[in-house]
Design a protein around this motif. Structure first.
Motif, PDB file in Angstrom:
ATOM      1  N   ALA A 190      33.474  36.935  42.723  1.00 34.97           N
ATOM      2  CA  ALA A 190      32.742  38.118  43.211  1.00 34.97           C
ATOM      3  C   ALA A 190      33.315  39.391  42.594  1.00 34.97           C
ATOM      4  CB  ALA A 190      32.805  38.179  44.740  1.00 34.97           C
ATOM      5  N   HIS A 191      34.643  39.444  42.487  1.00 36.98           N
ATOM      6  CA  HIS A 191      35.289  40.623  41.891  1.00 36.98           C
ATOM      7  C   HIS A 191      34.822  40.803  40.439  1.00 36.98           C
ATOM      8  CE1 HIS A 191      38.467  43.542  41.032  1.00 36.98           C
ATOM      9  NE2 HIS A 191      38.639  42.882  39.892  1.00 36.98           N
ATOM     10  N   ALA A 192      34.787  39.700  39.692  1.00 35.45           N
ATOM     11  CA  ALA A 192      34.357  39.777  38.287  1.00 35.45           C
ATOM     12  C   ALA A 192      32.877  40.164  38.192  1.00 35.45           C
ATOM     13  CB  ALA A 192      34.604  38.435  37.595  1.00 35.45           C
ATOM     14  N   GLY A 245      42.374  43.937  59.432  1.00 39.75           N
ATOM     15  CA  GLY A 245      42.681  45.312  59.809  1.00 39.75           C
ATOM     16  C   GLY A 245      44.049  45.791  59.354  1.00 39.75           C
ATOM     17  N   GLU A 246      44.786  44.968  58.619  1.00 37.14           N
ATOM     18  CA  GLU A 246      46.088  45.423  58.102  1.00 37.14           C
ATOM     19  C   GLU A 246      45.873  46.588  57.146  1.00 37.14           C
ATOM     20  OE1 GLU A 246      48.616  41.206  58.087  1.00 37.14           O
ATOM     21  OE2 GLU A 246      47.489  41.814  56.318  1.00 37.14           O
ATOM     22  N   ASP A 247      46.879  47.496  57.046  1.00 36.63           N
ATOM     23  CA  ASP A 247      46.662  48.646  56.161  1.00 36.63           C
ATOM     24  C   ASP A 247      46.843  48.254  54.696  1.00 36.63           C
ATOM     25  OD1 ASP A 247      49.360  48.976  55.368  1.00 36.63           O
ATOM     26  OD2 ASP A 247      49.772  50.100  57.203  1.00 36.63           O
ATOM     27  N   ALA A 248      46.326  49.138  53.842  1.00 39.03           N
ATOM     28  CA  ALA A 248      46.250  48.827  52.404  1.00 39.03           C
ATOM     29  C   ALA A 248      47.641  48.605  51.807  1.00 39.03           C
ATOM     30  CB  ALA A 248      45.531  49.958  51.683  1.00 39.03           C
ATOM     31  N   GLU A 249      48.635  49.334  52.316  1.00 41.60           N
ATOM     32  CA  GLU A 249      49.991  49.191  51.761  1.00 41.60           C
ATOM     33  C   GLU A 249      50.547  47.792  52.018  1.00 41.60           C
ATOM     34  OE1 GLU A 249      51.834  51.007  49.643  1.00 41.60           O
ATOM     35  OE2 GLU A 249      49.913  52.054  49.539  1.00 41.60           O
ATOM     36  N   THR A 275      51.791  42.336  50.083  1.00 40.33           N
ATOM     37  CA  THR A 275      51.569  40.885  50.147  1.00 40.33           C
ATOM     38  C   THR A 275      51.178  40.354  48.766  1.00 40.33           C
ATOM     39  OG1 THR A 275      50.904  41.075  52.452  1.00 40.33           O
ATOM     40  CG2 THR A 275      50.233  39.064  51.315  1.00 40.33           C
ATOM     41  N   TYR A 276      50.333  41.107  48.088  1.00 43.13           N
ATOM     42  CA  TYR A 276      49.942  40.702  46.729  1.00 43.13           C
ATOM     43  C   TYR A 276      51.168  40.680  45.812  1.00 43.13           C
ATOM     44  CZ  TYR A 276      47.977  40.925  42.026  1.00 43.13           C
ATOM     45  OH  TYR A 276      47.713  40.693  40.704  1.00 43.13           O
ATOM     46  N   LYS A 277      51.995  41.732  45.909  1.00 43.90           N
ATOM     47  CA  LYS A 277      53.198  41.799  45.054  1.00 43.90           C
ATOM     48  C   LYS A 277      54.128  40.624  45.336  1.00 43.90           C
ATOM     49  CE  LYS A 277      54.036  46.515  43.627  1.00 43.90           C
ATOM     50  NZ  LYS A 277      54.736  47.747  43.958  1.00 43.90           N
ATOM     51  N   GLU A 278      54.239  40.275  46.616  1.00 47.93           N
ATOM     52  CA  GLU A 278      55.056  39.129  47.028  1.00 47.93           C
ATOM     53  C   GLU A 278      54.585  37.862  46.309  1.00 47.93           C
ATOM     54  OE1 GLU A 278      56.119  39.268  51.566  1.00 47.93           O
ATOM     55  OE2 GLU A 278      54.652  37.707  51.186  1.00 47.93           O
ATOM     56  N   SER A 279      53.268  37.718  46.206  1.00 44.44           N
ATOM     57  CA  SER A 279      52.717  36.511  45.575  1.00 44.44           C
ATOM     58  C   SER A 279      53.075  36.475  44.091  1.00 44.44           C
ATOM     59  CB  SER A 279      51.200  36.431  45.779  1.00 44.44           C
ATOM     60  OG  SER A 279      50.506  37.358  44.965  1.00 44.44           O
ATOM     61  N   LEU A 291      44.259  36.307  46.930  1.00 36.34           N
ATOM     62  CA  LEU A 291      43.836  37.663  46.583  1.00 36.34           C
ATOM     63  C   LEU A 291      42.333  37.758  46.859  1.00 36.34           C
ATOM     64  CD1 LEU A 291      44.852  40.346  45.401  1.00 36.34           C
ATOM     65  CD2 LEU A 291      44.186  39.497  43.133  1.00 36.34           C
ATOM     66  N   ILE A 292      41.951  38.780  47.657  1.00 35.59           N
ATOM     67  CA  ILE A 292      40.524  38.926  48.014  1.00 35.59           C
ATOM     68  C   ILE A 292      39.851  39.974  47.126  1.00 35.59           C
ATOM     69  CG2 ILE A 292      38.903  39.418  49.885  1.00 35.59           C
ATOM     70  CD1 ILE A 292      41.005  38.510  51.883  1.00 35.59           C
ATOM     71  N   GLY A 293      40.576  41.033  46.815  1.00 35.04           N
ATOM     72  CA  GLY A 293      40.101  42.092  45.919  1.00 35.04           C
ATOM     73  C   GLY A 293      41.338  42.776  45.352  1.00 35.04           C
ATOM     74  N   THR A 294      41.168  43.818  44.566  1.00 32.17           N
ATOM     75  CA  THR A 294      42.321  44.488  43.955  1.00 32.17           C
ATOM     76  C   THR A 294      43.340  44.900  45.030  1.00 32.17           C
ATOM     77  OG1 THR A 294      40.866  45.333  42.242  1.00 32.17           O
ATOM     78  CG2 THR A 294      43.010  46.441  42.494  1.00 32.17           C
ATOM     79  N   ASP A 295      44.572  44.456  44.870  1.00 32.38           N
ATOM     80  CA  ASP A 295      45.681  44.783  45.781  1.00 32.38           C
ATOM     81  C   ASP A 295      45.414  44.367  47.233  1.00 32.38           C
ATOM     82  OD1 ASP A 295      47.370  45.839  43.868  1.00 32.38           O
ATOM     83  OD2 ASP A 295      46.557  47.866  44.066  1.00 32.38           O
ATOM     84  N   ASP A 296      44.489  43.484  47.455  1.00 28.92           N
ATOM     85  CA  ASP A 296      44.162  43.059  48.828  1.00 28.92           C
ATOM     86  C   ASP A 296      44.609  41.598  49.005  1.00 28.92           C
ATOM     87  OD1 ASP A 296      43.211  42.904  51.380  1.00 28.92           O
ATOM     88  OD2 ASP A 296      41.103  43.282  50.872  1.00 28.92           O
TER      89      ASP A 296
END
Ligand SMILES: Cc1cc2nc3c(=O)[nH]c(=O)nc-3n(C[C@H](O)[C@H](O)[C@H](O)COP(=O)(O)OP(=O)(O)OC[C@H]3O[C@@H](n4cnc5c(N)ncnc54)[C@H](O)[C@@H]3O)c2cc1C
Length: 428
Positions: free
Chosen positions: A209-211, A402-406, A411-415, A371-376
Protein backbone atom coordinates in the motif's frame (compact mmCIF):
# COMPACT_ATOMS: atom_id res chain seq x y z
CA UNK A 1 -10.36 0.12 5.51
CA UNK A 2 -13.50 -1.80 4.54
CA UNK A 3 -13.99 -4.91 6.64
CA UNK A 4 -16.16 -7.82 5.56
CA UNK A 5 -15.29 -10.18 8.37
CA UNK A 6 -17.93 -9.91 11.08
CA UNK A 7 -16.53 -12.67 13.35
CA UNK A 8 -14.24 -11.01 14.10
CA UNK A 9 13.21 -0.98 21.93
CA UNK A 10 15.25 -3.61 21.60
CA UNK A 11 18.74 -2.18 20.81
CA UNK A 12 21.42 -4.33 19.24
CA UNK A 13 23.24 -4.66 22.54
CA UNK A 14 20.08 -5.56 24.46
CA UNK A 15 19.13 -8.17 21.86
CA UNK A 16 22.46 -9.91 22.22
CA UNK A 17 22.29 -9.70 26.03
CA UNK A 18 18.72 -11.03 26.05
CA UNK A 19 19.70 -14.09 24.11
CA UNK A 20 23.14 -14.67 25.62
CA UNK A 21 21.83 -16.66 28.59
CA UNK A 22 21.39 -19.70 26.40
CA UNK A 23 24.76 -19.47 24.69
CA UNK A 24 27.34 -19.50 27.46
CA UNK A 25 30.27 -21.71 26.56
CA UNK A 26 32.72 -23.44 28.86
CA UNK A 27 36.39 -22.74 28.34
CA UNK A 28 37.73 -26.28 28.04
CA UNK A 29 35.30 -28.75 26.51
CA UNK A 30 36.01 -32.38 27.33
CA UNK A 31 35.72 -34.32 24.08
CA UNK A 32 34.13 -37.71 24.60
CA UNK A 33 35.86 -40.42 22.60
CA UNK A 34 38.65 -40.17 20.08
CA UNK A 35 37.60 -38.49 16.84
CA UNK A 36 35.92 -35.09 16.81
CA UNK A 37 32.15 -35.56 17.08
CA UNK A 38 30.36 -34.56 13.88
CA UNK A 39 27.34 -32.30 13.57
CA UNK A 40 25.54 -31.80 10.28
CA UNK A 41 23.18 -28.83 10.04
CA UNK A 42 20.68 -28.87 7.18
CA UNK A 43 19.41 -25.39 6.26
CA UNK A 44 21.48 -22.22 6.53
CA UNK A 45 18.70 -19.82 7.55
CA UNK A 46 17.71 -18.22 10.85
CA UNK A 47 17.78 -21.51 12.78
CA UNK A 48 20.50 -23.45 10.97
CA UNK A 49 23.12 -20.72 10.47
CA UNK A 50 22.78 -19.68 14.12
CA UNK A 51 23.04 -23.27 15.37
CA UNK A 52 26.09 -24.03 13.22
CA UNK A 53 27.83 -20.84 14.30
CA UNK A 54 27.14 -21.33 18.03
CA UNK A 55 28.10 -25.03 18.06
CA UNK A 56 31.38 -24.32 16.23
CA UNK A 57 32.19 -21.16 18.16
CA UNK A 58 31.32 -22.39 21.66
CA UNK A 59 32.94 -25.80 21.30
CA UNK A 60 36.15 -24.06 20.23
CA UNK A 61 36.90 -26.55 17.50
CA UNK A 62 36.02 -29.64 19.53
CA UNK A 63 33.04 -30.36 17.26
CA UNK A 64 33.26 -30.81 13.50
CA UNK A 65 30.38 -28.76 12.03
CA UNK A 66 29.07 -29.03 8.45
CA UNK A 67 26.34 -26.71 7.19
CA UNK A 68 24.32 -27.79 4.13
CA UNK A 69 22.31 -25.27 2.09
CA UNK A 70 21.88 -25.14 -1.70
CA UNK A 71 22.06 -21.33 -1.87
CA UNK A 72 25.28 -19.32 -2.05
CA UNK A 73 23.39 -16.37 -0.56
CA UNK A 74 20.57 -16.34 1.97
CA UNK A 75 17.93 -13.68 1.36
CA UNK A 76 16.00 -13.20 4.57
CA UNK A 77 12.23 -13.18 4.53
CA UNK A 78 12.50 -10.90 7.54
CA UNK A 79 12.67 -7.34 6.19
CA UNK A 80 11.77 -8.51 2.67
CA UNK A 81 8.52 -6.58 3.10
CA UNK A 82 10.56 -3.41 3.66
CA UNK A 83 12.23 -4.07 0.34
CA UNK A 84 8.75 -4.33 -1.26
CA UNK A 85 7.84 -1.00 0.36
CA UNK A 86 10.96 0.70 -1.00
CA UNK A 87 12.60 1.20 2.41
CA UNK A 88 15.53 -1.17 1.70
CA UNK A 89 17.36 -2.32 -1.39
CA UNK A 90 17.56 -6.01 -2.29
CA UNK A 91 21.27 -6.38 -1.48
CA UNK A 92 20.68 -5.35 2.12
CA UNK A 93 18.63 -8.50 2.85
CA UNK A 94 21.25 -10.85 1.32
CA UNK A 95 23.93 -12.69 3.32
CA UNK A 96 26.73 -15.09 2.39
CA UNK A 97 28.35 -17.94 4.31
CA UNK A 98 32.05 -17.07 3.92
CA UNK A 99 32.52 -15.78 7.47
CA UNK A 100 31.09 -18.99 8.95
CA UNK A 101 33.84 -20.94 7.18
CA UNK A 102 36.61 -18.39 7.75
CA UNK A 103 35.86 -17.39 11.36
CA UNK A 104 34.49 -20.62 12.79
CA UNK A 105 35.88 -23.43 10.62
CA UNK A 106 32.41 -24.54 9.51
CA UNK A 107 32.42 -26.79 6.45
CA UNK A 108 29.83 -25.09 4.22
CA UNK A 109 28.40 -27.45 1.59
CA UNK A 110 26.19 -25.96 -1.12
CA UNK A 111 23.86 -28.84 -1.93
CA UNK A 112 20.40 -30.19 -1.13
CA UNK A 113 20.01 -32.80 1.59
CA UNK A 114 17.78 -35.42 -0.03
CA UNK A 115 17.83 -38.34 2.39
CA UNK A 116 18.47 -39.16 6.03
CA UNK A 117 19.52 -42.67 7.10
CA UNK A 118 18.76 -42.60 10.81
CA UNK A 119 20.28 -46.03 11.50
CA UNK A 120 23.57 -45.26 9.78
CA UNK A 121 23.35 -41.60 10.86
CA UNK A 122 24.11 -40.23 7.41
CA UNK A 123 22.65 -37.45 5.27
CA UNK A 124 22.52 -38.02 1.50
CA UNK A 125 23.12 -35.07 -0.82
CA UNK A 126 21.58 -34.37 -4.25
CA UNK A 127 25.10 -34.19 -5.67
CA UNK A 128 25.68 -37.80 -4.64
CA UNK A 129 27.76 -37.27 -1.48
CA UNK A 130 26.99 -38.48 2.02
CA UNK A 131 27.70 -36.86 5.39
CA UNK A 132 27.90 -38.92 8.57
CA UNK A 133 26.78 -37.33 11.84
CA UNK A 134 26.63 -37.83 15.57
CA UNK A 135 23.93 -35.16 15.78
CA UNK A 136 21.82 -33.82 12.93
CA UNK A 137 20.18 -30.39 13.11
CA UNK A 138 17.30 -29.78 10.70
CA UNK A 139 16.17 -26.21 10.09
CA UNK A 140 14.74 -26.38 6.56
CA UNK A 141 11.98 -23.80 7.02
CA UNK A 142 8.68 -24.38 5.21
CA UNK A 143 7.28 -25.98 2.12
CA UNK A 144 3.80 -25.39 0.70
CA UNK A 145 0.98 -27.90 1.02
CA UNK A 146 0.17 -29.06 -2.49
CA UNK A 147 -3.39 -28.24 -3.55
CA UNK A 148 -4.17 -25.94 -0.62
CA UNK A 149 -5.22 -23.12 -3.00
CA UNK A 150 -7.12 -24.77 -5.87
CA UNK A 151 -5.73 -23.63 -9.23
CA UNK A 152 -2.30 -22.72 -7.82
CA UNK A 153 0.87 -24.80 -7.91
CA UNK A 154 4.58 -24.07 -8.06
CA UNK A 155 4.26 -24.10 -11.87
CA UNK A 156 2.15 -20.92 -11.54
CA UNK A 157 4.45 -19.09 -9.14
CA UNK A 158 5.58 -16.62 -11.79
CA UNK A 159 2.00 -15.63 -12.70
CA UNK A 160 0.98 -15.57 -9.05
CA UNK A 161 4.06 -15.27 -6.81
CA UNK A 162 4.11 -16.38 -3.18
CA UNK A 163 7.25 -14.43 -2.22
CA UNK A 164 7.16 -16.45 1.01
CA UNK A 165 10.66 -17.83 0.46
CA UNK A 166 12.70 -14.72 -0.16
CA UNK A 167 14.85 -14.16 -3.24
CA UNK A 168 13.77 -14.10 -6.88
CA UNK A 169 10.11 -14.42 -5.84
CA UNK A 170 10.36 -11.23 -3.77
CA UNK A 171 11.98 -9.38 -6.67
CA UNK A 172 9.27 -10.65 -9.01
CA UNK A 173 6.45 -9.50 -6.74
CA UNK A 174 8.02 -6.04 -6.40
CA UNK A 175 8.37 -5.76 -10.19
CA UNK A 176 4.73 -6.79 -10.66
CA UNK A 177 3.54 -4.15 -8.19
CA UNK A 178 5.63 -1.49 -9.95
CA UNK A 179 4.22 -2.50 -13.35
CA UNK A 180 0.56 -2.62 -12.25
CA UNK A 181 -1.83 -0.57 -14.38
CA UNK A 182 -3.16 2.63 -12.81
CA UNK A 183 -6.19 1.85 -10.69
CA UNK A 184 -5.47 -1.90 -10.85
CA UNK A 185 -6.16 -4.51 -8.16
CA UNK A 186 -3.50 -6.23 -6.02
CA UNK A 187 -4.88 -9.37 -4.37
CA UNK A 188 -3.35 -11.40 -1.58
CA UNK A 189 -4.60 -14.90 -0.82
CA UNK A 190 -3.58 -15.15 2.85
CA UNK A 191 -2.61 -18.50 4.43
CA UNK A 192 -4.44 -20.50 7.12
CA UNK A 193 -2.81 -21.07 10.53
CA UNK A 194 -0.15 -22.10 11.37
CA UNK A 195 2.24 -20.35 9.00
CA UNK A 196 5.60 -18.57 8.87
CA UNK A 197 5.50 -15.09 10.44
CA UNK A 198 1.91 -14.42 11.62
CA UNK A 199 2.12 -10.63 10.99
CA UNK A 200 4.09 -11.10 7.72
CA UNK A 201 1.17 -11.01 5.23
CA UNK A 202 -0.29 -7.91 6.86
CA UNK A 203 3.02 -6.05 7.03
CA UNK A 204 3.31 -6.92 3.33
CA UNK A 205 -0.11 -5.36 2.66
CA UNK A 206 1.09 -2.21 4.46
CA UNK A 207 4.28 -2.05 2.42
CA UNK A 208 2.54 -2.70 -0.91
CA UNK A 209 0.00 0.00 0.00
CA UNK A 210 2.87 2.37 0.83
CA UNK A 211 4.45 1.75 -2.59
CA UNK A 212 1.14 2.04 -4.46
CA UNK A 213 0.16 5.23 -2.64
CA UNK A 214 3.08 6.93 -4.35
CA UNK A 215 3.10 5.27 -7.77
CA UNK A 216 -0.53 4.25 -8.26
CA UNK A 217 -2.80 6.03 -5.73
CA UNK A 218 -6.11 4.81 -7.25
CA UNK A 219 -5.05 1.13 -6.99
CA UNK A 220 -7.00 -1.20 -4.70
CA UNK A 221 -5.81 -4.02 -2.44
CA UNK A 222 -7.95 -7.08 -1.77
CA UNK A 223 -7.08 -9.57 0.97
CA UNK A 224 -8.81 -12.95 0.77
CA UNK A 225 -8.31 -14.50 4.17
CA UNK A 226 -9.40 -17.89 5.53
CA UNK A 227 -8.80 -16.71 9.13
CA UNK A 228 -11.35 -14.90 11.26
CA UNK A 229 -8.58 -13.01 13.07
CA UNK A 230 -4.92 -12.20 12.45
CA UNK A 231 -1.83 -11.03 14.33
CA UNK A 232 -1.76 -7.37 15.46
CA UNK A 233 -5.11 -6.94 13.68
CA UNK A 234 -6.18 -3.81 15.60
CA UNK A 235 -2.81 -2.16 15.01
CA UNK A 236 -2.78 -2.92 11.29
CA UNK A 237 -6.40 -1.87 10.71
CA UNK A 238 -5.85 1.37 12.59
CA UNK A 239 -2.68 2.03 10.55
CA UNK A 240 -4.36 1.20 7.23
CA UNK A 241 -7.14 3.70 7.98
CA UNK A 242 -4.63 6.42 8.84
CA UNK A 243 -2.16 5.84 5.98
CA UNK A 244 -4.17 4.25 3.15
CA UNK A 245 -7.88 5.15 3.61
CA UNK A 246 -10.21 3.41 1.18
CA UNK A 247 -7.46 1.37 -0.45
CA UNK A 248 -7.64 -1.98 1.40
CA UNK A 249 -10.52 -4.43 1.60
CA UNK A 250 -10.37 -7.74 3.48
CA UNK A 251 -12.71 -10.67 2.85
CA UNK A 252 -12.75 -12.98 5.86
CA UNK A 253 -14.26 -16.46 6.16
CA UNK A 254 -17.78 -15.14 6.78
CA UNK A 255 -17.79 -13.89 3.19
CA UNK A 256 -15.98 -16.80 1.54
CA UNK A 257 -12.34 -15.98 2.34
CA UNK A 258 -11.91 -19.66 3.15
CA UNK A 259 -13.44 -20.79 -0.16
CA UNK A 260 -10.99 -19.46 -2.69
CA UNK A 261 -9.75 -20.70 -6.04
CA UNK A 262 -7.38 -18.96 -8.46
CA UNK A 263 -7.16 -18.99 -12.26
CA UNK A 264 -3.63 -17.89 -13.14
CA UNK A 265 -4.20 -17.96 -16.93
CA UNK A 266 -7.00 -15.37 -16.75
CA UNK A 267 -5.70 -13.66 -13.57
CA UNK A 268 -8.93 -14.34 -11.71
CA UNK A 269 -9.60 -14.99 -8.06
CA UNK A 270 -12.80 -16.89 -7.33
CA UNK A 271 -14.23 -16.28 -3.86
CA UNK A 272 -17.22 -18.39 -2.89
CA UNK A 273 -18.01 -18.95 -6.59
CA UNK A 274 -17.69 -15.28 -7.63
CA UNK A 275 -14.79 -14.47 -9.99
CA UNK A 276 -12.85 -11.18 -9.75
CA UNK A 277 -10.22 -10.08 -12.24
CA UNK A 278 -7.02 -8.88 -10.56
CA UNK A 279 -3.75 -7.41 -11.82
CA UNK A 280 -1.29 -8.85 -9.31
CA UNK A 281 -2.03 -11.93 -7.22
CA UNK A 282 0.15 -12.88 -4.27
CA UNK A 283 -0.83 -16.42 -3.28
CA UNK A 284 0.53 -17.55 0.09
CA UNK A 285 -0.46 -21.23 0.35
CA UNK A 286 -0.89 -23.36 3.47
CA UNK A 287 2.42 -24.57 4.87
CA UNK A 288 4.21 -27.52 6.45
CA UNK A 289 7.76 -28.34 7.56
CA UNK A 290 10.43 -28.23 4.85
CA UNK A 291 10.34 -31.53 2.97
CA UNK A 292 13.55 -32.99 4.35
CA UNK A 293 11.95 -33.16 7.82
CA UNK A 294 9.25 -35.45 6.41
CA UNK A 295 11.86 -37.49 4.54
CA UNK A 296 13.78 -37.91 7.81
CA UNK A 297 10.58 -39.23 9.38
CA UNK A 298 10.44 -36.66 12.17
CA UNK A 299 7.13 -34.98 11.24
CA UNK A 300 3.71 -36.11 12.49
CA UNK A 301 0.30 -35.92 10.82
CA UNK A 302 0.23 -32.15 11.37
CA UNK A 303 3.08 -31.84 8.86
CA UNK A 304 5.39 -30.29 11.49
CA UNK A 305 8.13 -31.92 13.59
CA UNK A 306 7.38 -32.36 17.32
CA UNK A 307 10.36 -31.50 19.56
CA UNK A 308 11.45 -31.75 23.20
CA UNK A 309 11.46 -28.09 24.34
CA UNK A 310 14.47 -28.43 26.66
CA UNK A 311 16.85 -29.36 23.83
CA UNK A 312 14.90 -29.01 20.55
CA UNK A 313 15.49 -32.76 20.00
CA UNK A 314 13.02 -34.51 17.75
CA UNK A 315 10.50 -36.60 19.69
CA UNK A 316 11.02 -39.29 17.04
CA UNK A 317 14.84 -39.46 17.19
CA UNK A 318 17.13 -38.08 19.92
CA UNK A 319 20.04 -37.75 17.47
CA UNK A 320 18.09 -35.18 15.45
CA UNK A 321 17.19 -31.63 16.50
CA UNK A 322 14.58 -29.62 14.62
CA UNK A 323 14.52 -25.83 14.73
CA UNK A 324 12.53 -22.88 13.55
CA UNK A 325 9.50 -22.98 11.31
CA UNK A 326 9.70 -26.75 10.77
CA UNK A 327 9.34 -27.56 14.48
CA UNK A 328 6.16 -28.19 16.42
CA UNK A 329 7.12 -26.73 19.77
CA UNK A 330 4.24 -24.97 21.50
CA UNK A 331 3.60 -21.27 21.96
CA UNK A 332 6.32 -19.57 19.90
CA UNK A 333 5.33 -18.06 16.56
CA UNK A 334 7.21 -19.20 13.48
CA UNK A 335 9.66 -16.31 13.17
CA UNK A 336 13.33 -15.63 12.51
CA UNK A 337 13.74 -14.39 16.07
CA UNK A 338 12.17 -17.62 17.40
CA UNK A 339 14.37 -19.80 15.17
CA UNK A 340 17.49 -17.92 16.31
CA UNK A 341 16.47 -18.27 19.96
CA UNK A 342 15.72 -22.00 19.58
CA UNK A 343 19.05 -22.49 17.77
CA UNK A 344 20.98 -21.26 20.80
CA UNK A 345 19.17 -23.71 23.07
CA UNK A 346 19.88 -26.49 20.57
CA UNK A 347 23.56 -25.49 20.22
CA UNK A 348 24.01 -25.62 23.97
CA UNK A 349 22.34 -29.05 24.19
CA UNK A 350 24.42 -30.44 21.31
CA UNK A 351 27.64 -29.07 22.75
CA UNK A 352 26.76 -30.53 26.15
CA UNK A 353 25.91 -33.93 24.74
CA UNK A 354 28.98 -34.20 22.52
CA UNK A 355 31.65 -32.58 24.68
CA UNK A 356 30.34 -33.07 28.21
CA UNK A 357 30.33 -29.30 28.86
CA UNK A 358 27.81 -27.71 31.17
CA UNK A 359 24.33 -26.68 30.03
CA UNK A 360 21.70 -24.36 31.47
CA UNK A 361 17.89 -24.30 31.55
CA UNK A 362 16.41 -23.35 28.18
CA UNK A 363 14.96 -19.85 27.82
CA UNK A 364 13.49 -18.40 24.66
CA UNK A 365 12.34 -14.99 23.48
CA UNK A 366 10.72 -13.47 20.43
CA UNK A 367 9.72 -10.06 19.11
CA UNK A 368 8.03 -9.48 15.77
CA UNK A 369 8.22 -5.90 14.51
CA UNK A 370 6.10 -4.65 11.62
CA UNK A 371 6.29 -1.42 9.65
CA UNK A 372 2.88 0.02 8.72
CA UNK A 373 3.99 3.30 7.11
CA UNK A 374 7.02 5.61 7.22
CA UNK A 375 8.42 5.57 10.80
CA UNK A 376 5.25 3.83 12.01
CA UNK A 377 6.63 0.66 13.62
CA UNK A 378 4.73 -1.70 15.93
CA UNK A 379 5.79 -4.85 17.76
CA UNK A 380 4.53 -7.91 19.61
CA UNK A 381 6.75 -10.18 21.68
CA UNK A 382 7.06 -12.62 24.54
CA UNK A 383 9.38 -14.66 26.77
CA UNK A 384 9.09 -18.44 27.02
CA UNK A 385 10.37 -21.36 29.05
CA UNK A 386 10.72 -25.05 28.29
CA UNK A 387 8.22 -27.38 29.95
CA UNK A 388 8.05 -31.11 29.29
CA UNK A 389 4.95 -30.61 27.15
CA UNK A 390 5.78 -27.48 25.16
CA UNK A 391 7.64 -24.20 24.91
CA UNK A 392 5.36 -22.17 27.13
CA UNK A 393 4.80 -18.41 27.09
CA UNK A 394 5.62 -16.74 30.41
CA UNK A 395 4.98 -13.05 29.61
CA UNK A 396 4.29 -10.85 26.61
CA UNK A 397 3.82 -7.32 25.29
CA UNK A 398 2.25 -5.59 22.29
CA UNK A 399 2.19 -2.02 20.91
CA UNK A 400 -1.02 -0.05 21.43
CA UNK A 401 -3.18 1.94 19.05
CA UNK A 402 -2.90 5.70 19.63
CA UNK A 403 0.81 5.63 20.52
CA UNK A 404 2.59 8.89 19.66
CA UNK A 405 4.70 9.26 16.55
CA UNK A 406 7.98 9.38 18.48
CA UNK A 407 7.33 6.00 20.10
CA UNK A 408 6.40 4.47 16.73
CA UNK A 409 9.59 5.87 15.21
CA UNK A 410 11.65 4.48 18.10
CA UNK A 411 10.00 1.06 17.58
CA UNK A 412 10.95 1.15 13.92
CA UNK A 413 14.55 2.08 14.81
CA UNK A 414 14.62 -0.81 17.29
CA UNK A 415 13.70 -3.18 14.47
CA UNK A 416 16.59 -1.91 12.34
CA UNK A 417 18.96 -2.60 15.25
CA UNK A 418 17.51 -6.08 15.64
CA UNK A 419 18.04 -6.89 11.97
CA UNK A 420 21.71 -5.90 12.18
CA UNK A 421 22.12 -7.92 15.38
CA UNK A 422 20.47 -11.12 14.15
CA UNK A 423 22.38 -10.93 10.86
CA UNK A 424 25.66 -10.80 12.82
CA UNK A 425 24.44 -13.56 15.11
CA UNK A 426 23.79 -15.82 12.11
CA UNK A 427 26.57 -15.01 9.66
CA UNK A 428 29.56 -13.19 11.24
C1 LIG B 1 7.34 -11.80 4.37
C2 LIG B 1 7.97 -12.33 5.63
C3 LIG B 1 8.35 -11.46 6.64
C4 LIG B 1 8.95 -11.95 7.79
N1 LIG B 1 9.31 -11.05 8.75
C5 LIG B 1 9.88 -11.50 9.89
C6 LIG B 1 10.30 -10.57 10.88
O1 LIG B 1 10.17 -9.36 10.74
N2 LIG B 1 10.87 -11.09 12.01
C7 LIG B 1 11.06 -12.42 12.18
O2 LIG B 1 11.60 -12.81 13.22
N3 LIG B 1 10.66 -13.32 11.25
C8 LIG B 1 10.09 -12.89 10.12
N4 LIG B 1 9.69 -13.78 9.15
C9 LIG B 1 9.78 -15.25 9.43
C10 LIG B 1 11.16 -15.81 9.18
O3 LIG B 1 11.61 -15.53 7.88
C11 LIG B 1 11.16 -17.32 9.39
O4 LIG B 1 10.40 -17.66 10.51
C12 LIG B 1 12.58 -17.83 9.58
O5 LIG B 1 13.33 -17.58 8.41
C13 LIG B 1 12.60 -19.30 9.95
O6 LIG B 1 13.91 -19.77 10.04
P1 LIG B 1 14.22 -21.28 9.60
O7 LIG B 1 15.64 -21.53 9.92
O8 LIG B 1 13.18 -22.17 10.13
O9 LIG B 1 13.99 -21.26 8.02
P2 LIG B 1 14.72 -20.38 6.90
O10 LIG B 1 15.28 -19.14 7.47
O11 LIG B 1 13.77 -20.29 5.76
O12 LIG B 1 15.95 -21.28 6.45
C14 LIG B 1 15.73 -22.52 5.82
C15 LIG B 1 16.94 -22.84 4.97
O13 LIG B 1 16.94 -24.24 4.71
C16 LIG B 1 17.38 -24.48 3.40
N5 LIG B 1 16.89 -25.80 3.02
C17 LIG B 1 15.61 -26.21 2.91
N6 LIG B 1 15.56 -27.51 2.57
C18 LIG B 1 16.85 -27.93 2.47
C19 LIG B 1 17.46 -29.18 2.12
N7 LIG B 1 16.73 -30.25 1.82
N8 LIG B 1 18.81 -29.24 2.10
C20 LIG B 1 19.57 -28.14 2.39
N9 LIG B 1 19.04 -26.93 2.73
C21 LIG B 1 17.70 -26.84 2.76
C22 LIG B 1 16.80 -23.31 2.60
O14 LIG B 1 17.57 -23.07 1.43
C23 LIG B 1 16.93 -22.15 3.61
O15 LIG B 1 18.13 -21.41 3.44
C24 LIG B 1 9.13 -13.33 7.96
C25 LIG B 1 8.75 -14.21 6.95
C26 LIG B 1 8.17 -13.71 5.80
C27 LIG B 1 7.79 -14.68 4.70
Amino acid sequence: MKQRNDKDGLSRRRFLAATAATSTALAAPAVLGQARPRVVVVGGGAGGATAARYIARDSKGAVDVTLVDPSRAYYSCFFSNLYLGGFLDFASIGHTYGALAANHGINVVHDWAVSVDRDKRAVGLAGGGSLGYDRLVLSPGIDFRPGSVPGWSLAQQNRMPHAYKAGSQTQLLKAQVAAMRQGGVYCMVAPPNPFRCPPGPYERISMVAHALKQSNPTAKILIVDPKAKFSKQGLFEDGWQRHYPGMIERVGPDFGGDKVEVRPASMEVVVDGEATKVDVCNVIPAQQAGRIAGIAGVTDKSGWAPVVPHTMQSRADGNIHVLGDASLQGDMPKSGFSANSQAKVCAMAVRGALTGSKTFPARFSNTCWSLIGTDDGVKVGASYKATDAKIAKTSGFISKTGEDAELRKATYKESIGWYAAISDDMFS
